[in-house]
Design a protein around this motif. Structure first.
Motif, PDB file in Angstrom:
ATOM      1  N   TYR B   6       0.840  -1.192   0.000  1.00  0.00           N
ATOM      2  CA  TYR B   6       0.000   0.000   0.000  1.00  0.00           C
ATOM      3  C   TYR B   6       0.880   1.249   0.000  1.00  0.00           C
ATOM      4  O   TYR B   6       0.685   2.177  -0.776  1.00  0.00           O
ATOM      5  CB  TYR B   6      -0.942   0.010   1.206  1.00  0.00           C
ATOM      6  N   ALA B   7       1.887   1.235   0.873  1.00  0.00           N
ATOM      7  CA  ALA B   7       2.790   2.382   0.966  1.00  0.00           C
ATOM      8  C   ALA B   7       3.497   2.610  -0.369  1.00  0.00           C
ATOM      9  O   ALA B   7       3.637   3.744  -0.829  1.00  0.00           O
ATOM     10  CB  ALA B   7       3.817   2.144   2.069  1.00  0.00           C
ATOM     11  N   ARG B   8       3.894   1.509  -1.000  1.00  0.00           N
ATOM     12  CA  ARG B   8       4.599   1.635  -2.278  1.00  0.00           C
ATOM     13  C   ARG B   8       3.650   2.216  -3.350  1.00  0.00           C
ATOM     14  O   ARG B   8       4.043   3.060  -4.145  1.00  0.00           O
ATOM     15  CB  ARG B   8       5.132   0.263  -2.711  1.00  0.00           C
ATOM     16  N   ALA B   9       2.405   1.741  -3.331  1.00  0.00           N
ATOM     17  CA  ALA B   9       1.436   2.232  -4.309  1.00  0.00           C
ATOM     18  C   ALA B   9       1.195   3.735  -4.115  1.00  0.00           C
ATOM     19  O   ALA B   9       1.086   4.487  -5.081  1.00  0.00           O
ATOM     20  CB  ALA B   9       0.122   1.469  -4.176  1.00  0.00           C
ATOM     21  N   MET B  10       1.143   4.171  -2.856  1.00  0.00           N
ATOM     22  CA  MET B  10       0.903   5.594  -2.590  1.00  0.00           C
ATOM     23  C   MET B  10       2.113   6.435  -3.014  1.00  0.00           C
ATOM     24  O   MET B  10       1.965   7.564  -3.465  1.00  0.00           O
ATOM     25  CB  MET B  10       0.588   5.828  -1.107  1.00  0.00           C
ATOM     26  N   ASP B  11       3.314   5.844  -2.859  1.00  0.00           N
ATOM     27  CA  ASP B  11       4.515   6.541  -3.331  1.00  0.00           C
ATOM     28  C   ASP B  11       4.449   6.759  -4.830  1.00  0.00           C
ATOM     29  O   ASP B  11       4.780   7.824  -5.331  1.00  0.00           O
ATOM     30  CB  ASP B  11       5.779   5.718  -3.004  1.00  0.00           C
ATOM     31  N   SER B  12       4.011   5.720  -5.535  1.00  0.00           N
ATOM     32  CA  SER B  12       3.991   5.855  -6.991  1.00  0.00           C
ATOM     33  C   SER B  12       2.874   6.801  -7.423  1.00  0.00           C
ATOM     34  O   SER B  12       3.009   7.541  -8.392  1.00  0.00           O
ATOM     35  CB  SER B  12       3.913   4.479  -7.672  1.00  0.00           C
ATOM     36  N   PHE B  13       1.773   6.838  -6.647  1.00  0.00           N
ATOM     37  CA  PHE B  13       0.720   7.830  -6.913  1.00  0.00           C
ATOM     38  C   PHE B  13       1.296   9.242  -6.793  1.00  0.00           C
ATOM     39  O   PHE B  13       1.159  10.070  -7.686  1.00  0.00           O
ATOM     40  CB  PHE B  13      -0.446   7.658  -5.922  1.00  0.00           C
ATOM     41  N   GLN B  14       1.989   9.480  -5.666  1.00  0.00           N
ATOM     42  CA  GLN B  14       2.534  10.807  -5.418  1.00  0.00           C
ATOM     43  C   GLN B  14       3.573  11.179  -6.479  1.00  0.00           C
ATOM     44  O   GLN B  14       3.633  12.324  -6.935  1.00  0.00           O
ATOM     45  CB  GLN B  14       3.136  10.881  -4.007  1.00  0.00           C
ATOM     46  N   ALA B  15       4.378  10.184  -6.895  1.00  0.00           N
ATOM     47  CA  ALA B  15       5.404  10.451  -7.906  1.00  0.00           C
ATOM     48  C   ALA B  15       4.741  10.858  -9.227  1.00  0.00           C
ATOM     49  O   ALA B  15       5.217  11.772  -9.911  1.00  0.00           O
ATOM     50  CB  ALA B  15       6.276   9.214  -8.113  1.00  0.00           C
ATOM     51  N   THR B  16       3.631  10.200  -9.561  1.00  0.00           N
ATOM     52  CA  THR B  16       2.909  10.538 -10.792  1.00  0.00           C
ATOM     53  C   THR B  16       2.370  11.964 -10.714  1.00  0.00           C
ATOM     54  O   THR B  16       2.490  12.743 -11.652  1.00  0.00           O
ATOM     55  CB  THR B  16       1.738   9.549 -11.010  1.00  0.00           C
TER      56      THR B  16
END
Ligand SMILES: [Fe+2]
Ligand SMILES: [Fe+2]
Lengths: 93, 314
Positions: B6-16
């Motif tokens: 979940y944390a990784r997915a949110m990181d990639s959301f924020q990066a996008t």
């Protein structure tokens, strides 16, 4: 030999753009179609997302009926902004 | 999803988001982002279809066949805009039927501007020019919204809007160069629609509740006050060409900044209309619910026909 079904392939070239039709391929099932589409259509990183759709599931408008089908829009020039006269000196309209 | 993924997915959301790229339907996204978008897109969709009412009111009384054909084409476009937007909302995992239900039961809102009545033909001009004009100012930045399907819907909508604004301007131009009675009618329409049009940009920045987070998420690109200013700057010179007077004694052009300073609308009126106390709130909702209920047999007939065709083919 049984004929493998045909799949139409749509690729999203980058985020923010719609998937666009790029071509088709034969594959026994959806998973194989997706993998093969990756190998055939995105070898040079042409996309970030792929859709495969069974060709038989696509209902297309018929080329013979093209005229009757699309004609109703032909005489509605007022749907275009160029139809209207904009007086001299008016901006942002 | 595990905590870690979940944390990784949110990181990639924020990066996008940080890269000013677009979020697409199957991406992981924070719950708040999804909810905010559903609320905003649904409200936008509801506004498109409720907005058909004040203009639809004049289709049968348009002053010429030309005007009637144009007005029908415009109202038809607004129905299409509603459809694009409901479809965009559905990519977030909601159902259009549920959104309509929320509209019909008052749990979701639509733009307050459509709670004002169209009293004369000049109002149709004022709506095209001012209301569609304000909508364009709001919608152009949404073409760069961080959520892909919403942004793409907005590109289509904006392209179609440009004739809406022009036909409205043309109506007012015809009236304002007509008889004294027609001129007065045009002026009266501007007098009544000016303030509600300014309210379309929402409350002032200082009291806007959702703005900050929406900006951080790239859903909103400019503040309410910025967009309102942009609208005033674009519209006042157009009013001059029409020979109409913007009903604001405080309107002054500032040579230095290149902007107009203007009087803010009475936002207590906006809050009242949002609460349901505008001149047409009840009528608009009742008309919408009735149209939905009256159309039930059409939906049922279509479904029955499709089922029968399928049965025959089988
Ligand atoms: Fe619209
Ligand atoms: Fe419009």
């Amino acid at each position: 030999m049984t004929v493998e079904p045909l799949w139409e392939v749509f690729v999203r070239s980058r985020r923010g753009l719609s998937h666009t039709h790029v071509g088709s391929l034969h594959a026994p099932d959806a998973t194989m179609a997706l993998r093969n589409a990756r190998d055939v259509y995105t070898r040079r990183q042409e996309g970030v997302s792929i859709w495969v759709v069974p060709a038989t599931d696509i209902t297309a408008s018929s080329p013979d009926e093209k005229d009757e089908f699309f004609d109703p829009a032909a005489d509605k020039v007022y749907r275009h902004p160029t139809f209207y006269d904009v007086p001299e000196g008016v901006d942002h309209l | 999803m595990s905590h870690l993924s979940y944390a990784r997915a949110m990181d990639s959301f924020q990066a996008t988001i940080d890269a000013d790229s677009r979020i697409e339907p199957r991406d992981a996204m924070p719950d708040g982002y999804r909810k905010t978008l559903i609320r905003q897109i649904a409200q936008h969709a509801h506004s498109e279809i409720i907005g058909m009412q004040p203009e639809g009111n004049w289709i049968s009384r348009a002053p010429s066949l030309r005007r009637k054909a144009i007005l029908m084409a415009k109202v038809q476009d607004e129905a299409g805009h509603g459809l694009y937007l409901y479809a965009a909302a559905e990519t977030l995992g909601v159902d259009r039927a549920d959104l309509l239900d929320m509209l019909h039961t008052g749990r979701q809102k639509y733009s307050s501007i459509f709670n004002y009545p169209t009293l004369t033909w000049a109002d149709i001009g004022a709506i095209g020019w001012l209301v569609d004009g304000a909508a364009i100012v709001n919608q152009v930045p949404l073409c760069r919204c961080s959520y892909g399907p919403y942004a793409r819907a907005m590109v289509r909508v904006c392209k179609e809007e440009s004739f809406h604004q022009r036909q409205g301007f043309e109506i007012l131009h015809t009236l304002s160069t007509g008889t004294p009675g027609q001129q007065a009618m045009a002026q009266d329409a501007l007098d009544r629609w000016w303030w509600p049009s300014l309210m379309m940009f929402g409350p002032p920045d200082a009291s806007s509740t959702h703005s900050e987070q929406s900006m951080a998420w790239g859903i909103k690109r400019h503040s309410n006050d910025e967009l309102r200013q942009r609208f005033v700057d674009m519209t006042v010179p157009q009013a001059d060409v029409l020979g109409l007077r913007v009903p604001d004694d405080g309107l002054v052009y500032d040579e230095v900044t290149g902007h107009y300073s203007f009087t803010q609308p009475d936002f207590t009126e906006l809050y009242e209309v949002v609460k349901g106390n505008g001149p047409c709130n009840e009528k608009r909702l009742a008309t919408r619910v009735k149209a939905h209920e009256d159309g039930a047999w059409v939906r049922e007939a279509a479904a029955a026909y499709a089922a029968k065709q399928m049965e025959r083919a089988a």
